[in-house]
Design an enzyme around this catalytic site. Structure first.
Site, PDB file in Angstrom:
ATOM      1  N   ARG A  53      22.011  47.403  59.488  1.00 46.16           N
ATOM      2  CA  ARG A  53      21.010  48.418  59.838  1.00 46.16           C
ATOM      3  C   ARG A  53      19.673  48.069  59.185  1.00 46.16           C
ATOM      4  NH1 ARG A  53      20.908  52.601  56.898  1.00 46.16           N
ATOM      5  NH2 ARG A  53      23.146  52.908  56.855  1.00 46.16           N
ATOM      6  N   TYR A 106       4.569  58.797  80.491  1.00 44.88           N
ATOM      7  CA  TYR A 106       5.972  58.724  80.877  1.00 44.88           C
ATOM      8  C   TYR A 106       6.641  60.073  80.587  1.00 44.88           C
ATOM      9  CZ  TYR A 106      10.824  57.119  80.713  1.00 44.88           C
ATOM     10  OH  TYR A 106      12.172  56.967  80.905  1.00 44.88           O
ATOM     11  N   ASP A 179       0.900  52.815  74.725  1.00 44.76           N
ATOM     12  CA  ASP A 179       2.182  52.416  75.307  1.00 44.76           C
ATOM     13  C   ASP A 179       1.856  51.285  76.283  1.00 44.76           C
ATOM     14  OD1 ASP A 179       4.403  52.081  76.950  1.00 44.76           O
ATOM     15  OD2 ASP A 179       4.995  54.186  76.833  1.00 44.76           O
ATOM     16  N   LYS A 204      11.744  47.212  80.106  1.00 42.12           N
ATOM     17  CA  LYS A 204      11.014  46.957  81.341  1.00 42.12           C
ATOM     18  C   LYS A 204      10.595  45.486  81.427  1.00 42.12           C
ATOM     19  CE  LYS A 204      11.740  51.392  81.564  1.00 42.12           C
ATOM     20  NZ  LYS A 204      10.793  52.374  81.068  1.00 42.12           N
TER      21      LYS A 204
HETATM   22  C1  PLP Z   1      10.809  53.548  80.283  1.00 41.09           C
HETATM   23  C2  PLP Z   1       9.591  53.904  79.550  1.00 41.09           C
HETATM   24  C3  PLP Z   1       9.646  54.482  78.275  1.00 41.09           C
HETATM   25  C4  PLP Z   1      10.956  54.855  77.606  1.00 41.09           C
HETATM   26  O1  PLP Z   1      11.716  53.724  77.286  1.00 41.09           O
HETATM   27  P1  PLP Z   1      13.313  53.697  77.253  1.00 41.09           P
HETATM   28  O2  PLP Z   1      13.616  52.270  76.944  1.00 41.09           O
HETATM   29  O3  PLP Z   1      13.803  54.131  78.610  1.00 41.09           O
HETATM   30  O4  PLP Z   1      13.749  54.643  76.188  1.00 41.09           O
HETATM   31  C5  PLP Z   1       8.453  54.736  77.625  1.00 41.09           C
HETATM   32  N1  PLP Z   1       7.259  54.474  78.195  1.00 41.09           N
HETATM   33  C6  PLP Z   1       7.164  53.934  79.430  1.00 41.09           C
HETATM   34  C7  PLP Z   1       5.821  53.654  80.013  1.00 41.09           C
HETATM   35  C8  PLP Z   1       8.317  53.641  80.145  1.00 41.09           C
HETATM   36  O5  PLP Z   1       8.212  53.115  81.370  1.00 41.09           O
END
Ligand code: PLP
Length: 386
Positions: A53, A106, A179, A204
């Site tokens: 961890r 998001y 983000d 992503k």
């Molecule tokens: C998918 C997504 C998230 C969240 O991420 P997870 O891996 O699904 O927890 C946050 N911000 C954006 C822009 C996203 O597309």
């Protein structure tokens, strides 16, 4: 590879944090599937590793790679994007604090703040982040600790001037968080533009193959690095070694994938503009997109995400999303395979009925790296059938 920081992006994507295994010469660093590490006498840690961890070499390799690509002093990886966001928010906020967030972030990010942090005593204002006067108006001097933006935004592809937003946030001592999931560090590097923190859903584009969940925080400030590092260990939402390894494997091809995602999306957006079944195409690469010039300045190219407003309203939009073949109906984005989604009831279902609601005729495309002529034929065929 910290001694060779001046390699270009594509080289670092393949080599940063990826030194071959010194004991065998294995070109690909092994996956350290272990929860703990033998000590040479009490406290005698090999390479500093004690318990997974706190640290695992496979996670470290991903973290070193992410820090290098975003140009940050440190990166921390997590089990998901939201786990990363949660750790970052806990590192900065305390009851009484205020956060200013884009009105089109998001859905899960908004849900995390409004359903988890607000009951804890944090308050939130959601605004149009591209309008700096509105952002300034929303800032509460002394209480506002974070400005949080997605650019391009999801799903309407709005563009915010990161440099100007960072300058505004810093006037008030707020931490400016970008983000960067939609752009990836290949197309946009917010830290170089003055932002304080980059967060990612590595699920992503970074992972890129729709086979692993993950999240990351990349940053420069030593005090915040200390806090995030402590909470990564102290709360423990870490990425497992197999997930970290898969993400590293995906990132090696990030540059070539993003070039192809962008080229395919640009061709598709061009082809869809003016289509009689569509009211509007949202893609920052289109010259009449309101954020086009700004995106051209702060991004290398315009990325693989497109949204369209369907002329026949909600019913037609749903039928369109359900009738493509290559564009598969699924949540998520950024993988090599094309996906189609209906944000109002899928990715953004959690903000339906709020001020953040997505119009019901919007369909979102995550353009993959298949042959673009096949993708265009798939979309035009589905539109014809409406
Ligand atoms: C998918 C997504 C998230 C969240 O991420 P997870 O891996 O699904 O927890 C946050 N911000 C954006 C822009 C996203 O597309």
């Amino acid at each position: 590879m910290s001694e060779t920081p001046d390699y270009h992006f594509s080289t670092r994507a393949i080599r940063a944090g990826q030194d071959f295994d010194p004991s065998t010469g294995s070109v690909v660093p092994p996956v350290y599937l272990t929860s703990t590490f033998v000590q040479d006498g009490i406290g005698g840690f090999r390479g500093g590793y004690e318990y997974a961890r706190g640290g695992n070499p496979t996670r470290d390799s991903l973290q070193e790679l992410l820090a290098s690509l975003e140009g940050g002093a440190a990166a921390f990886s997590f089990a998901s994007g939201l786990a990363a966001e949660d750790t970052l928010l806990r590192s900065i906020l305390k009851p009484g604090d205020h956060i200013v967030m884009g009105n089109d972030v998001y859905g899960g990010t908004h849900r995390l703040v409004s359903r988890v942090f607000v009951p804890w005593g944090v308050s939130i204002s959601t605004v149009e982040m591209g309008d700096l006067e509105m952002v300034r108006h929303a800032i509460r001097p002394d209480a506002t600790k974070i400005l949080w933006v997605e650019t391009p935004s999801n799903p309407l592809m709005k563009i915010t001037d990161i440099e100007a937003l960072a300058a505004l946030g810093h006037e008030f001592g707020a931490t400016v968080v970008v983000d960067n999931t939609f752009a990836s560090p290949y197309l946009q590097r917010p830290l170089e533009l003055g932002a304080d923190v980059v967060v990612h859903s590595t699920t992503k584009y970074l992972g890129g193959h729709s086979d692993v969940l993950g999240g990351a925080i990349v940053l420069n400030d030593p005090e915040l690095i200390e806090k995030v590092g402590f909470l990564q260990f102290g709360v423990g939402a870490v990425s497992g070694p197999m997930d970290a390894w898969l993400t590293v494997r995906g990132i090696k091809t990030l540059a070539v994938r993003m070039d192809k995602h962008s080229a395919n999306a640009a061709a598709i957006a061009d082809r869809l503009v003016g289509h009689p079944k569509l009211e509007r195409v949202f893609y920052p690469g289109l010259p009449d997109h309101p954020g086009h010039d700004l995106a051209a300045r702060q991004m290398k190219s315009f990325g693989g995400m497109i949204s369209v407003a369907v002329a026949g309203g909600a019913a037609a939009a749903k039928r369109f999303a359900e009738s493509t073949v290559l564009f598969q109906l699924a949540e998520s984005l950024g993988g090599v395979e094309s996906l189609i989604g209906y944000p109002s009831e899928m990715t953004h279902a959690s903000v339906k009925g709020t001020a953040l609601e997505v119009p019901e005729n919007i369909v979102r495309l995550s353009v993959g790296i298949e042959d673009v002529d096949d993708l265009i034929a798939d979309l035009l065929g589905a539109l014809d059938r409406l």
